[in-house]
Write an enzyme that holds these catalytic residues in place. Structure first.
Site: not given
Ligand SMILES: [Fe+2]
Length: 469
Positions: A168, A197, A200, A234, A329, A357
């Site tokens: 992320d 991820d 972004y 996602n 989540h 997360v």
């Protein structure tokens, strides 16, 4: 020299008390929270996003493993002005003999964005444990650039190897701290296992893919020199029917390659590689995984193939965690856990890394596979055949930290902390690996959680009491 009986009794009692405390207290919740406010994406004119100088110079250079065993590398890059050459020239450190491989080029449109010329080239039949230089941008008109990487040692059970873990990441100042700390970590990571991820970009209007380009330039300083193994999250879905973008994963599949075909997978989102003494399985939280689906059938056939005498360390990457005690989540990973957890226990997966997360958490070895809809047995319990689950979605993206946790801390949760950071895993041999998580702390990386993991196949002792540094 022998150990006296009173000492032995004391040690056994102390270990039992420690274990009791670990299981009954629900582990450690660190009160250390580095940052509450969200940090914003770095401005487009930031140094880290600079376009390399020269006409049509290759940019966003990145590499990943290109086959199942580690003897091939996929080199990817973007040219902005004209297609230029698809050729990669490469040579080993101790040889003047130059080789070349020819790749392919693709482009895509996303809403009102037109991509540059995206090149992917697989170079194969490399020697193990060898430094190679590679040159791209060959041809008359393009500026050339040269990089290097080192191939992994030959696959084998006691081969030491060090992985880094980032998730992320995004492209904020915190993301830059995380990447810098990974690069500067004296524990030299040789390959990044990235848990999804990426850029972004989809948080910008119309998923502004210029932010995919900036991210590609931002991470080049690491990923041009060592492979990053890609998991989709996602934020790679980019499913936006309102602006006419109805095909999931469109930017990701054009920009990033995975060696899924050499793992007999039918899609780039789930696949496996061997690297040194590790077998890495990548799963897709956002592709179908129910019974009879391609991913399900692939994993069902894949797990029995893992030969722990060849690759003792079985590591799974996915984006959405199964064990998560933060407020964000909650239960999103539950349906996949229900489908696959019993397999992870049966095949003694060592470690599962997830992101999603935006915080850090490490579990005890737990499983929760006894439940059927009529029996009510639905509490995770300590299970020495089960993996440790680690959430490492703390790369530092624009959405900020998750700092609200469920209380009390569940028994399965060994350590949790709302800070950004990265992790490393130093595999020493077939039985032992040293793991550490490094938080971003005011410009420094500080080791905040660490432990020795014992291999589940070769040395399945209870390694939980060694937890907590
Ligand atoms: Fe996510």
């Amino acid at each position: 020299m022998g150990v006296s009986r009173p000492t032995l009794v004391f040690c056994v009692l102390a270990a039992a008390v420690l274990k009791f405390a670990v299981l009954c207290s629900g582990g450690i919740t660190s009160s250390f929270v580095r940052k509450i406010e969200k940090s914003i994406d770095m401005p487009l004119d930031s140094d880290v996003f600079k376009v390399p100088p020269g006409y049509n110079a290759p940019q966003q250079v990145h590499i990943t493993q290109g086959d199942h065993e580690g003897k091939a590398v996929i080199v990817s890059w973007v040219t902005a002005d004209e297609p230029g050459s698809n050729i990669v020239q490469y040579w080993s450190e101790n040889s003047n003999q130059k080789h070349q491989a020819k790749g392919e080029m693709k482009t895509y449109k996303y809403y009102n964005y037109n991509s540059g010329y995206i090149h992917h080239c697989t170079i194969s039949n490399l020697k193990y444990d060898t430094k190679y230089y590679y040159k791209i941008g060959t041809g008359n008109t393009t500026t050339t650039r040269t990089f290097w990487f080192t191939t992994p040692p030959e696959v084998g059970p006691d081969v030491p190897y060090t992985f880094g873990f980032i998730g992320d990441l995004g492209q904020t100042h915190d993301s830059n701290d995380t990447l810098t700390h990974y690069e500067q970590n004296p524990i030299k990571g040789q390959t990044v296992l990235f848990v999804g991820d990426l850029s972004y970009a989809d948080n910008h209007p119309n998923h502004d893919n210029l932010r995919s380009d900036t991210w590609g330039r931002f991470i080049e300083r690491s990923v041009a020199y060592q492979p990053w193994i890609w998991t989709t999250g996602n934020h790679e879905l980019d499913y936006a029917p309102k602006i006419g973008e109805k095909k999931p994963f469109k930017p990701f599949t054009h920009r990033y390659q995975t060696p899924h075909e050499t793992a007999n997978s039918t899609a780039p989102f789930w696949y496996s590689i061997k690297r040194a003494s590790a077998y890495i399985i990548v799963l897709s939280s956002y592709s179908a995984y129910g019974k009879y689906t391609p991913q399900y059938r692939w994993l069902e056939e894949e797990l029995p193939k893992v030969n722990r005498s060849e690759t003792p360390w079985l590591i799974v990457l996915m984006h959405c965690p199964w064990y998560n005690s933060y407020s964000d989540h909650i239960l999103e990973g539950e349906s996949m856990r229900v489908m696959y957890e019993s397999w992870f226990v049966k095949y003694k997966v060592d470690l599962v890394f997830a992101g999603h997360v935006h915080a850090y958490e490490r579990s005890e070895r737990v499983s929760n596979t006894a439940y059927i809809i009529v029996n009510g047995i639905c509490t995770p319990g300590i299970d020495q055949s089960a993996p440790v689950y680690i959430t490492i979605g703390d790369g530092g993206n624009v959405e900020g930290l998750v700092k609200i946790m469920t209380e009390p801390q569940p028994k399965y949760s060994a350590y949790r902390e709302a800070s950004f950071g990265h992790a490393t895993l130093e595999i020493k041999n077939r039985t032992h690996a040293y793991y550490s998580w490094h938080r971003n702390q005011d410009g420094y990386a500080v080791k905040a959680d660490s432990m020795w993991f014992s291999n589940r196949y070769w040395h399945p002792v209870d390694d939980s009491t060694a937890a907590h540094s």
